[in-house]
Design an enzyme around this catalytic site. Sequence first.
Site, short mmCIF file in Angstrom:
data_model
loop_
_atom_site.label_atom_id
_atom_site.label_comp_id
_atom_site.label_asym_id
_atom_site.label_seq_id
_atom_site.Cartn_x
_atom_site.Cartn_y
_atom_site.Cartn_z
N LYS A 25 -1.99 -8.15 13.76
CA LYS A 25 -1.86 -7.80 12.35
C LYS A 25 -2.91 -8.57 11.59
O LYS A 25 -3.26 -9.70 11.96
CB LYS A 25 -0.46 -8.19 11.84
N ASP A 53 15.35 3.40 -5.46
CA ASP A 53 14.00 2.84 -5.50
C ASP A 53 13.87 2.01 -6.77
O ASP A 53 14.38 2.41 -7.81
CB ASP A 53 12.94 3.96 -5.47
N ALA A 61 12.30 0.33 2.45
CA ALA A 61 11.50 -0.26 1.36
C ALA A 61 10.88 -1.57 1.83
O ALA A 61 9.71 -1.60 2.21
CB ALA A 61 12.40 -0.47 0.14
N ASP A 84 -2.07 -0.70 6.16
CA ASP A 84 -0.76 -1.26 5.85
C ASP A 84 -0.74 -1.35 4.32
O ASP A 84 -1.49 -0.64 3.65
CB ASP A 84 -0.58 -2.64 6.53
N GLY A 133 14.34 3.10 -0.82
CA GLY A 133 12.89 3.21 -0.86
C GLY A 133 12.47 4.66 -0.73
O GLY A 133 12.64 5.28 0.32
N VAL A 141 7.27 7.14 3.31
CA VAL A 141 8.17 7.50 4.41
C VAL A 141 9.54 7.92 3.87
O VAL A 141 10.07 8.98 4.23
CB VAL A 141 8.34 6.33 5.41
N THR A 186 5.91 8.30 11.05
CA THR A 186 6.98 7.32 10.88
C THR A 186 8.25 8.01 10.39
O THR A 186 9.36 7.72 10.86
CB THR A 186 6.56 6.21 9.89
P1 NAI Z 1 5.63 2.75 0.29
O1 NAI Z 1 4.96 1.58 -0.35
O2 NAI Z 1 5.04 4.10 0.18
O3 NAI Z 1 7.15 2.85 -0.22
C1 NAI Z 1 7.98 1.76 -0.41
C2 NAI Z 1 8.91 2.13 -1.56
O4 NAI Z 1 9.92 1.14 -1.66
C3 NAI Z 1 8.22 2.21 -2.92
O5 NAI Z 1 8.56 3.42 -3.55
C4 NAI Z 1 8.78 1.00 -3.67
O6 NAI Z 1 8.88 1.22 -5.07
C5 NAI Z 1 10.14 0.87 -3.04
N1 NAI Z 1 10.77 -0.45 -3.13
C6 NAI Z 1 10.19 -1.67 -3.07
N2 NAI Z 1 11.13 -2.63 -3.17
C7 NAI Z 1 12.32 -1.98 -3.28
C8 NAI Z 1 13.66 -2.43 -3.37
N3 NAI Z 1 13.98 -3.72 -3.39
N4 NAI Z 1 14.66 -1.49 -3.47
C9 NAI Z 1 14.35 -0.18 -3.45
N5 NAI Z 1 13.09 0.30 -3.36
C10 NAI Z 1 12.09 -0.61 -3.27
O7 NAI Z 1 5.82 2.31 1.83
P2 NAI Z 1 6.09 3.25 3.08
O8 NAI Z 1 4.80 3.56 3.75
O9 NAI Z 1 7.03 4.33 2.71
O10 NAI Z 1 6.84 2.22 4.04
C11 NAI Z 1 8.18 1.82 3.80
C12 NAI Z 1 8.55 0.68 4.74
O11 NAI Z 1 8.36 1.09 6.09
C13 NAI Z 1 7.73 -0.59 4.58
O12 NAI Z 1 8.57 -1.69 4.87
C14 NAI Z 1 6.68 -0.45 5.66
O13 NAI Z 1 6.19 -1.71 6.07
C15 NAI Z 1 7.48 0.20 6.75
N6 NAI Z 1 6.68 0.96 7.70
C16 NAI Z 1 5.85 1.96 7.28
C17 NAI Z 1 5.10 2.66 8.18
C18 NAI Z 1 4.20 3.77 7.75
O14 NAI Z 1 3.65 4.43 8.63
N7 NAI Z 1 4.02 4.01 6.47
C19 NAI Z 1 5.15 2.35 9.62
C20 NAI Z 1 6.13 1.35 9.98
C21 NAI Z 1 6.84 0.68 9.03
#
Ligand code: NAI
Length: 345
Positions: free
Chosen positions: A79, A201, A232, A116, A178, A182, A148
């Site tokens: 990472k 969210d 999230a 990321d 969240g 994804v 994902t």
């Molecule tokens: P993203 O950044 O598009 O979405 C995250 C969402 O969570 C945002 O809408 C944000 O406003 C919301 N959020 C943040 N804190 C919050 C809370 N306390 N309560 C409710 N909502 C909250 O990220 P993405 O790509 O959807 O990824 C989501 C999770 O999955 C992350 O933890 C990421 O590390 C993990 N992940 C993502 C992968 C990918 O391919 N995108 C692969 C593996 C893991």
Amino acid sequence: MFEDLLRAWDGEEAVVRYDAASDAWMFVCVHSTALGPAGGGTRLRVYPTPGDGLADAIRLSGAMTRKFAAAGIPRGGGKAVLAVPELPEGDDRRRLLLRYGELVESLGGTYRTAGDMNISPADLDVVAERCRFVYGTTGRGGNSARGTAVGTLHAIHATVENAFGSPDVAGLHILVQGAGAVGADLARQLAEEGAHVLVSDVDAPRAAMTGLTVLPPDAVIGTECDLYAPCAVGGTLSAESIPRLRCRAIAGCANNQLAEPADGDRLHDAGILYAPDYVANAGGVIQLIGLEDLHWDEDELQRGLAKVGDTLREVFHMADAEGIAPAAAAERLVAERLAAATRTA
Ligand code: NAI
């Protein structure tokens, strides 16, 4: 701070570069190459201190080792973190990414990057101008969120099958925390399959855009549901939150959902079935490796993503047979695969 972190780490190599032009710190952490070259995304973030950035890279690199090993992909875990004083834009961003590309290129393929937090496919295009070891650029594997989401859906099917006797989600109450790249996609697919989906969210308009029932962020822990899907942030499952959970099962895509390893046993003792995060969220890396290295077509990709569910079934089976928590069973699966690779090396 750096000394303590690195001394306590079980990883192979950390490359640290201070980029004077941007006042940014670049950390590339190679946790393990036992199964192959280390893969893992690059995170661009403002941290309280550079040490917090290194700690994040260290923590996330170990999770990548587990993710690849559990998914049966011949890659190690790594990472990278770009710890910046503020998120750069325009030419400053481009120049930083080019210098970062030179750093990754200099490692000769030991570490291979993807996106990321705050690193888009377009940013990766810039990194790729100076580096051959880049996944997820605009023209190739694309945004891993799609894979994902599909992989997490398979994980949810396997989890409800174990918890309720059928993989069918129709009629189940599922809470998706969240509604990002994804989570929003996943929530819509679950609703299409007939689940009663609650979405939460911190960005309320984003949750509303799904068109599903919205729950306030502070109500997630404690709301009754059949399955909670953390999509999230990490660390939502802790000694403090677990006693307040009112769900039967947990499966989501967020990385590092357990605040500490003991939380896997806490969930087990509380009678909550937990799908280990690095098994459930492997769809993104399966998509990138499948499309970019193995040149899969769409059918092969979908079959590859379905393996997320198969791996999880194997983990649940192992946990049931040995009377241990699924988190412990997944750790054992990973340890066995790494040990086998080390023996044959
Ligand atoms: P993203 O950044 O598009 O979405 C995250 C969402 O969570 C945002 O809408 C944000 O406003 C919301 N959020 C943040 N804190 C919050 C809370 N306390 N309560 C409710 N909502 C909250 O990220 P993405 O790509 O959807 O990824 C989501 C999770 O999955 C992350 O933890 C990421 O590390 C993990 N992940 C993502 C992968 C990918 O391919 N995108 C692969 C593996 C893991």
